[in-house]
Design an enzyme around this catalytic site. Structure first.
Site, PDB file in Angstrom:
ATOM      1  N   GLU A  97      45.978 -66.722 -29.147  1.00 30.74           N
ATOM      2  CA  GLU A  97      46.617 -65.188 -29.992  1.00 30.74           C
ATOM      3  C   GLU A  97      46.733 -66.034 -31.524  1.00 30.74           C
ATOM      4  O   GLU A  97      46.216 -64.709 -31.609  1.00 30.74           O
ATOM      5  CB  GLU A  97      48.258 -65.668 -29.424  1.00 30.74           C
ATOM      6  CG  GLU A  97      48.132 -65.140 -27.951  1.00 30.74           C
ATOM      7  CD  GLU A  97      49.211 -65.519 -27.531  1.00 30.74           C
ATOM      8  OE1 GLU A  97      50.193 -65.641 -27.901  1.00 30.74           O
ATOM      9  OE2 GLU A  97      49.324 -65.485 -25.876  1.00 30.74           O
ATOM     10  N   GLY A 174      48.161 -65.858 -19.942  1.00 22.23           N
ATOM     11  CA  GLY A 174      48.899 -64.680 -19.827  1.00 22.23           C
ATOM     12  C   GLY A 174      48.559 -63.760 -17.897  1.00 22.23           C
ATOM     13  O   GLY A 174      48.396 -62.796 -18.538  1.00 22.23           O
TER      14      GLY A 174
HETATM   15  C1  PEP Z   1      50.478 -70.275 -23.686  1.00 18.06           C
HETATM   16  O1  PEP Z   1      50.198 -68.716 -23.923  1.00 18.06           O
HETATM   17  O2  PEP Z   1      50.089 -71.148 -23.931  1.00 18.06           O
HETATM   18  C2  PEP Z   1      50.333 -69.791 -21.959  1.00 18.06           C
HETATM   19  C3  PEP Z   1      50.332 -70.755 -21.822  1.00 18.06           C
HETATM   20  O3  PEP Z   1      50.684 -69.106 -21.437  1.00 18.06           O
HETATM   21  P1  PEP Z   1      51.000 -68.234 -19.939  1.00 18.06           P
HETATM   22  O4  PEP Z   1      51.921 -69.406 -19.207  1.00 18.06           O
HETATM   23  O5  PEP Z   1      51.555 -66.928 -20.035  1.00 18.06           O
HETATM   24  O6  PEP Z   1      50.199 -68.146 -19.592  1.00 18.06           O
END
Ligand code: PEP
Length: 253
Positions: A97, A174
């Site tokens: 991100e 996500g």
């Molecule tokens: C992350 O952003 O590091 C992650 C693993 O998110 P999610 O489990 O929500 O996919």
């Protein structure tokens, strides 16, 4: 270092201060008798100090980001030593991100890893992983190799230093759907072989962990149990509920 699995919660920017501290209390209570693996949670910066007080020493605290300089005129940044002072034992570096929204690149990630390794007892969690286009066009192996070379090439690792590599396919984060365990195992093997080439097998076995992140929850985690090259999980969404996070951790330990 490989025997003990680690489960890391990334709470991102999803909670306010009170919500963070309430969740920290729930996690602390839930994991009261937890044994057999390391648990770390990464709250937002504002909540770090208070969350640390609540979580104590059994559950580790990590930060979601850090800067590569130790001190100086760097408005808005936080240094590795400041994180250590605040009680952090882990720090996420180069989450996708941040690569996406803040243009963080692997040259910056490289500098940051070196800065973090200068501070005692602060373990970098280095994020790598391909995007969907790279996956679709069969470039994943090269992308992982290249990211590891850029991030860690020429980095000196002391005998007692630890580094966690979080393989997070960007397209799975996500999304609600984790990748197939066989695909994760394959990617982790690429990571391990690349690290072996860079640092030698004994250093990799002793000083590195390779963990998976991307839409893991208490149900799909069961399919990942027993993978040879999986040393733990980085968990986003499913870590925002203490009960769900606990079930997930229990399943993989
Ligand atoms: C992350 O952003 O590091 C992650 C693993 O998110 P999610 O489990 O929500 O996919």
């Amino acid at each position: 270092m490989r025997e003990e699995k680690i489960i890391i919660a990334n709470w991102k920017m999803k909670l306010g201060l009170k919500e963070t501290l309430d969740l920290a209390k729930e996690v602390k209570a839930k994991f009261k008798d937890f044994k057999g693996g390391e648990i770390a949670v990464c709250p937002n910066f504002i909540s770090l100090l208070e969350a640390k007080k609540i979580l104590g020493s059994a559950i580790k605290v990590g930060a979601q980001n850090v800067f590569w300089e130790g001190n100086g005129a760097y408005t808005g940044e936080i240094s590795p030593s400041l994180l250590a002072e605040a009680g952090c034992e882990y720090v996420i570096i180069g989450h996708s991100e941040r690569r996406k929204f803040l243009m963080v690149n692997y040259e910056m990630i490289h500098r940051t890893i070196k800065a973090v390794l200068k501070v005692d007892n602060l373990i970098p969690i280095v994020c790598i992983g391909e995007n969907w286009d790279e996956r679709k066009t069969d470039r994943r192996d090269f992308v992982l190799f290249d990211q590891l070379q850029q991030a860690l090439g020429g980095v000196d690792i002391g005998p007692d230093q630890q580094i966690i590599i979080a393989y997070e396919p960007i397209w799975a984060i996500g999304s609600g759907t984790a990748i197939e365990p066989s695909e994760a195992e394959y990617a982790h093997k690429i990571v391990r072989l690349t690290l072996n080439d860079m640092f030698g097998m004994s250093v990799v076995n002793k000083n590195f962990k390779i963990i998976y992140g991307g839409s893991i929850n208490s149900k799909n985690v069961k399919k990942f149990v027993g993978l040879e090259n999986l040393d733990g999980m980085l968990v986003g969404g499913a870590s925002l509920d203490a009960d769900e996070f606990y079930k997930l951790a229990k399943a993989i330990i």
